[in-house]
Design an enzyme around this catalytic site. Structure first.
Site, PDB file in Angstrom:
ATOM      1  CG  ASP A 183      -4.457   1.050   5.307  1.00 37.79           C
ATOM      2  OD1 ASP A 183      -4.811   0.911   6.487  1.00 37.79           O
ATOM      3  OD2 ASP A 183      -4.778   2.027   4.608  1.00 37.79           O
ATOM      4  CG  ASP A 187      -1.938   1.146   1.160  1.00 32.96           C
ATOM      5  OD1 ASP A 187      -2.602   1.290   0.116  1.00 32.96           O
ATOM      6  OD2 ASP A 187      -2.057   1.904   2.141  1.00 32.96           O
ATOM      7  CG  HIS A 192      -6.633   5.561   4.663  1.00 33.44           C
ATOM      8  ND1 HIS A 192      -6.879   5.131   3.373  1.00 33.44           N
ATOM      9  CD2 HIS A 192      -7.836   5.660   5.260  1.00 33.44           C
ATOM     10  CE1 HIS A 192      -8.190   4.992   3.205  1.00 33.44           C
ATOM     11  NE2 HIS A 192      -8.792   5.328   4.340  1.00 33.44           N
ATOM     12  CD  GLU A 219      -2.063   6.119   2.919  1.00 28.01           C
ATOM     13  OE1 GLU A 219      -2.719   6.998   2.305  1.00 28.01           O
ATOM     14  OE2 GLU A 219      -2.569   5.063   3.323  1.00 28.01           O
ATOM     15  CG  HIS A 273      -2.162  10.489   4.352  1.00 26.58           C
ATOM     16  ND1 HIS A 273      -1.564  11.607   4.884  1.00 26.58           N
ATOM     17  CD2 HIS A 273      -2.148  10.667   3.002  1.00 26.58           C
ATOM     18  CE1 HIS A 273      -1.205  12.426   3.904  1.00 26.58           C
ATOM     19  NE2 HIS A 273      -1.556  11.894   2.748  1.00 26.58           N
TER      20      HIS A 273
END
Length: 256
Positions: free
Chosen positions: A166, A14, A161, A16, A64
């Site tokens: 995640d 994942d 997040h 961000e 986030h």
């Protein structure tokens, strides 16, 4: 191109970012990956925050919680590119909404002029759990939170997040979606790995719980020294200390 993966190795990944889309110059600010071999979490992970050399959109920060100030002094992608590439190379990448993350990863390599790495699908296969979920649950919500609820995966620490948390939650969701166990989360190790203990709560989830609870983590002596050095450089360039430093020296409160 035929990709060989004899160890049945998967990397759940994942990212961000500063915002979206990537075509408007947005950059990656966090990468989080956990490793699966033979459908078992190994405890190895790769995690880094990155200095993107641009500010994040307010909407993205709201998702986030990673502020522009927090990213000051973090490494740039160029400093971790080789380590990251070797961690994912040859693996199956498991990503929720893969087009988004793969697009940003390819862009980071392209910005470095590494055109040979600017399409990671030449080195990794990609499984998109969002597309898988849409096929299995048409017409339903298939966000990561919705899938956690549907498959009974603990996401109680996910108030914001975060790429590493995640990715670990997505690993549990993937195992549940494909008929595997969801209780194999191991205490986190660095990218050089090591054996984990399946009976202990995941270190990744513990850190997320601390973040969600707003627990204060004090800066180390080294971090404080680095901060003071950076403030001195800024003050020299500006010709005066920061305003809040001037207020403190004058014995006035820095804020009302």
């Amino acid at each position: 191109m035929s990709l060989q993966n004899p160890d049945n190795r998967s990397i759940v990944l994942d990212t961000e970012t500063t915002g979206m889309p990537v075509t408007e110059g947005h950059r990656i600010i966090e990468i989080g990956c956990v490793e699966l071999i033979g459908r078992r979490l190994t405890g190895r992970h790769f995690h880094v925050y990155l200095q993107p050399d641009r500010e994040s959109d307010e909407g993205a920060i709201g998702v986030h919680g990673i502020t522009n100030e927090f990213l000051v002094g973090k490494p740039r992608f160029a400093e971790v590119a080789d380590e990251f590439f070797e961690f994912i190379r040859g693996a199956q990448l498991i990503i929720h909404n893969a087009a988004f993350d793969v697009g940003f990863i390819n862009n980071e390599f392209a910005l470095l002029g590494q055109q040979d790495r600017a399409d990671v699908t030449q080195y990794c296969t990609v499984l998109d759990t969002l597309l898988m979920a849409r096929e299995r649950h048409p017409g339903q919500r298939n966000s990561l939170d919705a899938l956690c609820k549907r498959y009974g995966v603990d996401n109680s620490g996910r108030e914001l997040h975060g790429a590493l948390l995640d990715s670990e939650i997505l690993a549990d969701v993937y195992l549940a979606m494909t008929g595997g166990q969801t209780t194999l989360s191991l205490s986190g190790q660095g990218a050089d790995g090591g054996d984990g203990d399946a009976s202990r709560p995941s270190e990744i989830r513990r850190l997320a719980a601390d973040r969600a609870a707003g627990r204060i983590i004090r800066a180390s002596e080294a971090e404080l020294a680095e901060h003071e050095a950076r403030m001195a450089i800024i003050a020299k360039a500006a010709g005066a200390p920061a305003l809040w430093v001037q207020l403190q020296e004058a014995g006035q409160p820095a804020s009302s």
